[in-house]
Motif scaffolding. Sequence first.
Motif, short mmCIF file in Angstrom:
data_model
loop_
_atom_site.label_atom_id
_atom_site.label_comp_id
_atom_site.label_asym_id
_atom_site.label_seq_id
_atom_site.Cartn_x
_atom_site.Cartn_y
_atom_site.Cartn_z
N LEU A 38 -0.54 -3.69 -12.66
CA LEU A 38 -0.03 -2.67 -11.76
C LEU A 38 -0.11 -3.06 -10.29
CD1 LEU A 38 -1.59 0.58 -13.33
CD2 LEU A 38 0.56 -0.56 -13.90
N PHE A 39 -0.86 -4.10 -9.97
CA PHE A 39 -1.12 -4.42 -8.57
C PHE A 39 0.17 -4.66 -7.78
CE2 PHE A 39 -5.21 -6.23 -10.39
CZ PHE A 39 -5.93 -5.10 -10.07
N GLU A 40 1.04 -5.52 -8.32
CA GLU A 40 2.24 -5.90 -7.57
C GLU A 40 3.11 -4.68 -7.28
OE1 GLU A 40 6.07 -8.95 -7.92
OE2 GLU A 40 4.43 -9.03 -9.37
N SER A 41 3.33 -3.85 -8.30
CA SER A 41 4.15 -2.66 -8.10
C SER A 41 3.52 -1.70 -7.11
CB SER A 41 4.38 -1.95 -9.44
OG SER A 41 5.07 -2.78 -10.34
N SER A 42 2.19 -1.56 -7.17
CA SER A 42 1.50 -0.64 -6.28
C SER A 42 1.56 -1.09 -4.83
CB SER A 42 0.04 -0.49 -6.72
OG SER A 42 -0.64 0.43 -5.91
N VAL A 43 1.46 -2.40 -4.61
CA VAL A 43 1.48 -2.94 -3.25
C VAL A 43 2.87 -2.85 -2.64
CG1 VAL A 43 1.25 -5.07 -1.91
CG2 VAL A 43 -0.51 -4.44 -3.57
N GLU A 44 3.91 -2.99 -3.47
CA GLU A 44 5.28 -3.05 -2.96
C GLU A 44 5.82 -1.72 -2.49
OE1 GLU A 44 7.47 -4.84 -6.12
OE2 GLU A 44 6.96 -6.89 -5.54
N GLN A 45 5.18 -0.60 -2.84
CA GLN A 45 5.71 0.70 -2.43
C GLN A 45 4.56 1.64 -2.09
OE1 GLN A 45 7.87 2.43 -5.69
NE2 GLN A 45 6.00 3.08 -6.68
N GLU A 46 4.86 2.65 -1.28
CA GLU A 46 3.86 3.63 -0.89
C GLU A 46 3.72 4.74 -1.93
OE1 GLU A 46 4.64 5.18 2.94
OE2 GLU A 46 4.42 3.28 3.98
N LEU A 47 4.75 4.95 -2.74
CA LEU A 47 4.73 6.05 -3.69
C LEU A 47 3.77 5.76 -4.83
CD1 LEU A 47 8.56 6.76 -4.04
CD2 LEU A 47 6.93 7.76 -2.43
N PRO A 48 3.22 6.81 -5.42
CA PRO A 48 2.41 6.61 -6.63
C PRO A 48 3.28 6.02 -7.74
CG PRO A 48 2.11 8.82 -5.72
CD PRO A 48 3.24 8.22 -4.99
N LEU A 49 2.66 5.28 -8.64
CA LEU A 49 3.37 4.76 -9.81
C LEU A 49 3.54 5.88 -10.82
CD1 LEU A 49 1.43 1.39 -10.30
CD2 LEU A 49 3.59 1.75 -9.09
N ALA A 50 4.75 6.08 -11.29
CA ALA A 50 5.00 7.09 -12.32
C ALA A 50 4.64 6.52 -13.68
CB ALA A 50 6.46 7.51 -12.30
N VAL A 51 3.93 7.30 -14.48
CA VAL A 51 3.57 6.89 -15.84
C VAL A 51 4.45 7.68 -16.80
CG1 VAL A 51 1.72 6.67 -17.54
CG2 VAL A 51 1.21 6.50 -15.09
#
Length: 487
Positions: free
Chosen positions: A400-413
């Motif tokens: 999840l790190f890469e996706s989390s760093v690339e955007q400010e929004l929370p990751l949708a599950v």
Amino acid sequence: MPEQHHTIERHSIAEHHSTSEHRSTAEHHDTAESPAPNAPAPNAPAPNALEVRGLTKFYGRRPAEALERLRDGATRAELAGLGTAAVIDVDFDVRQGEIFVVMGLSGSGKSSLIRMLNGLVEPTAGTVTVMGETLTGVAPRRLRGIRRKHVAMVFQHFALLPHLSVLDNTAYGLEIQGVPASERRERAERVLERVGLADWGHRFPSELSGGMQQRVGLARALAADADILLMDEAFSALDPLIRREMQEQLVELQQELGKTIVFITHDLNEAMFLGDRIAVMRDGRVVQIGTAEEILTDPADDYVAQFVQDVDRARVLTAGNVMEAPRALASAAAGPRAALRAMRDLQTSMVFVVASGRKLLGVAHDRDVLRLVRRGERSLDGAISADFAAVGPDVHLSELFESSVEQELPLAVVDDEGRLLGAVPRVTLLAALGNVPTDTAELQVLQTPATVSAEVMTATLRETAAAAPPDTPLPVDELALIEGSAS
């Protein structure tokens, strides 16, 4: 809560002696195999592959006295003058198709335990049942029959026969069973292909690397087509990269073949990666049984807590384990005004937009929704953006790190049907990795700061109220979702 075992079941001396007498009688009268158990009723749940009850092994003098003292609460150290209490009153079940890992430091009793599971070591007390058949206390001939039918072993140091080819080593167990040569060759070739050694059947063990030799050992166990694989520190002799490859291949094979596996290890990260459930042993006792997440996040005692404190949490915890309820949420059916009110009340710049059945359509930002409200739009479609990241609940945190760093929004599950299950904000991800709790009520971790002030949103809603259409009633499932997220 994970299962915990802290007490010793009372085994009387008389019970211990009667078991020995029964064993002698059984050996005397063992002239034929025992009848198979009755088949389960239609639609009945599958029986456990393995059931262990009160299993105890004491090496030393006066075992009956040792059992009595264990029953009264004696520790392993207190019995040192009589011998070694290797395994003490162990209870667990292993479900069919499960990878059950027994984890403990050297001397915890795990190797003695696995040898009692296939009858190599006779327990001092307790029983082992394999696929509905009692393993303990049976005559040698019956024991050999149960082993051939139900149990295969993968050893730490490969145990390959150096004078046999890879193919013949793989087929060796089938030869012992009396399987015809053509059939055992065909089965061995098929299994070697599964473990990636299809072109190595004619080679000898000395020509193979350590990882390849362990693959042969695994192939030999799979070729026997036993219900249960017992693996005693099977990968501990391999270097780290090969070991990781073997772990991944074992998981793939188990998913493909549905084998029941009991895996012994002293490596915590290996246990967490492989195990559907894990039993933690200390000084001969099982101190906790649970999933990797249960043991990591809710250790039974200080020993387990210290044991897991250095585990790589990113390889164990998943998005589903750490996700939060998505508070910033709007229904597409409710329109732009409802979405703007939600963002004003939560002081956030975005909301997840869901359709009927909680299907995630995208995200909507405050400035885009504000424009729709000012224009008197009834549909939220013009503000819905697909510029967000979604992950499945089983994705490990390490991914999840890469996706989390690339955007400010929370990751949708989301699940396989695209339904919104939760969200993972960056702060929650970091807190989970550091084993630090987050107080979402205080920090509002699911929101990104609003780019339009609450005053502007309120003023816009008031100015456009007269021309606004009445609020669209929400379907019951969406209404419940919104209310549940806000609570």
